[in-house]
Write an enzyme that holds these catalytic residues in place. Structure first.
Site, short mmCIF file in Angstrom:
data_model
loop_
_atom_site.label_atom_id
_atom_site.label_comp_id
_atom_site.label_asym_id
_atom_site.label_seq_id
_atom_site.Cartn_x
_atom_site.Cartn_y
_atom_site.Cartn_z
N PRO A 145 4.47 5.36 4.21
CA PRO A 145 4.74 5.67 5.74
C PRO A 145 6.08 5.53 5.97
CG PRO A 145 3.47 3.50 5.48
CD PRO A 145 3.26 4.10 4.08
N ASN A 146 6.55 6.52 6.55
CA ASN A 146 7.98 6.71 7.29
C ASN A 146 9.06 7.02 5.97
OD1 ASN A 146 7.04 6.06 9.78
ND2 ASN A 146 6.64 4.17 9.06
N ARG A 160 16.24 7.28 9.35
CA ARG A 160 15.53 6.09 9.94
C ARG A 160 15.96 4.81 9.67
NH1 ARG A 160 10.89 2.97 6.98
NH2 ARG A 160 9.98 1.69 8.79
N TYR A 195 17.94 0.86 6.00
CA TYR A 195 17.37 1.55 4.61
C TYR A 195 18.24 2.29 4.02
CZ TYR A 195 12.98 -0.12 6.41
OH TYR A 195 11.82 -0.88 7.29
N ASN A 234 6.18 2.49 -3.50
CA ASN A 234 6.69 1.90 -2.06
C ASN A 234 5.89 2.03 -1.10
OD1 ASN A 234 8.23 1.07 0.13
ND2 ASN A 234 10.05 2.05 -0.61
N ALA A 249 5.14 -0.29 5.10
CA ALA A 249 4.25 -1.14 5.92
C ALA A 249 2.86 -1.59 5.42
CB ALA A 249 4.20 -0.71 7.28
N HIS A 293 1.80 -4.70 3.57
CA HIS A 293 1.63 -5.96 4.09
C HIS A 293 0.03 -6.11 4.73
CE1 HIS A 293 5.92 -6.22 3.55
NE2 HIS A 293 5.99 -5.07 4.58
N ASP A 353 -6.85 -2.79 -3.80
CA ASP A 353 -8.10 -2.37 -4.76
C ASP A 353 -8.16 -1.11 -5.28
OD1 ASP A 353 -9.16 -4.74 -3.41
OD2 ASP A 353 -10.51 -3.89 -1.93
N GLU A 388 5.82 -2.80 -7.70
CA GLU A 388 5.95 -2.60 -6.23
C GLU A 388 7.39 -2.49 -5.91
OE1 GLU A 388 5.80 -5.69 -2.14
OE2 GLU A 388 4.26 -6.01 -3.94
N HIS A 431 10.60 -1.97 -2.89
CA HIS A 431 11.14 -1.74 -1.35
C HIS A 431 12.66 -1.70 -1.61
CE1 HIS A 431 7.14 -3.04 0.02
NE2 HIS A 431 6.95 -4.00 -0.82
N LEU A 432 12.95 -0.87 -0.28
CA LEU A 432 14.60 -0.68 -0.31
C LEU A 432 15.22 -1.84 0.30
CD1 LEU A 432 14.19 3.05 1.29
CD2 LEU A 432 15.36 2.30 -0.99
N SER A 433 14.71 -2.25 1.09
CA SER A 433 15.21 -3.74 1.67
C SER A 433 14.77 -5.08 1.06
CB SER A 433 14.86 -3.74 3.20
OG SER A 433 13.56 -3.74 3.42
N ARG A 458 13.55 -10.57 5.83
CA ARG A 458 13.26 -9.84 7.00
C ARG A 458 12.13 -10.53 7.85
NH1 ARG A 458 12.55 -3.66 6.39
NH2 ARG A 458 12.93 -3.76 8.58
N ARG A 495 6.46 -9.46 6.93
CA ARG A 495 6.78 -8.70 5.71
C ARG A 495 6.86 -9.60 4.39
NH1 ARG A 495 8.56 -3.65 7.52
NH2 ARG A 495 9.35 -3.43 9.62
#
Length: 147
Positions: free
Chosen positions: A10-11, A18, A23, A74, A77, A80, A87, A98, A100-102, A107, A111
């Site tokens: 998402p996003n 954004r 990001y 990625n 959200a 978390h 699953d 996994e 993540h950009l940040s 944070r 998170r």
């Protein structure tokens, strides 16, 4: 030929506009182009997808079984919150990184929890858009050597 799916949650379709202070200004299209160039150098094929819907992400993970040798996720959200994604990864047994950009550990406290990390071969976070090419290189190595 080895095939890797890069799946974005998402996003992430809003990358570039954004929260650029968190990001960056690189778009998802830019990231895909960078990854395709690296994939060509690595001699792997690449599929790239994004969805804001948790169920669609679960379906893409299910579809990866027997189609792709590795998955870079990625989950945004959903990292978390989504036991369903965890699953799905566990059920398909497709090696997953996994991403993540940040740096999620620098944070907000919520998170710091990742359901995805529990079933991933590794986690890359905090390197911005470059994290995607790092993850691609790491996955190609993992698939080649098992390490």
């Amino acid at each position: 030929m080895t095939s890797i799916l890069i799946l974005n949650g998402p996003n992430l379709n809003l990358l570039g506009t954004r929260q650029p202070e968190v990001y960056g200004t690189t778009t998802l299209g830019d990231i895909e182009a960078q990854c395709r160039a690296v994939a060509e150098d690595l001699g792997v094929t690449l599929a790239f997808a994004q969805s804001n819907a948790e169920g669609a992400l679960v379906n893409r993970i299910h579809d990866a079984r027997g189609t792709h040798h590795g998955l870079i996720l990625n989950a945004g959200a959903y990292t978390h919150t989504s036991i369903a994604l965890m699953d799905a990864i566990s059920s398909t047994e497709v090696p997953t990184i996994e991403l993540h950009l940040s740096n999620i550990h620098a944070r907000e406290d919520f998170r710091h929890t990742s359901y995805i990390a529990r079933v991933a071969v590794g986690v890359i976070c905090g390197f911005g858009a470059h994290g995607y090419t790092l993850a691609l290189q790491a996955m190609a190595r993992h698939l080649e050597t098992g390490a």
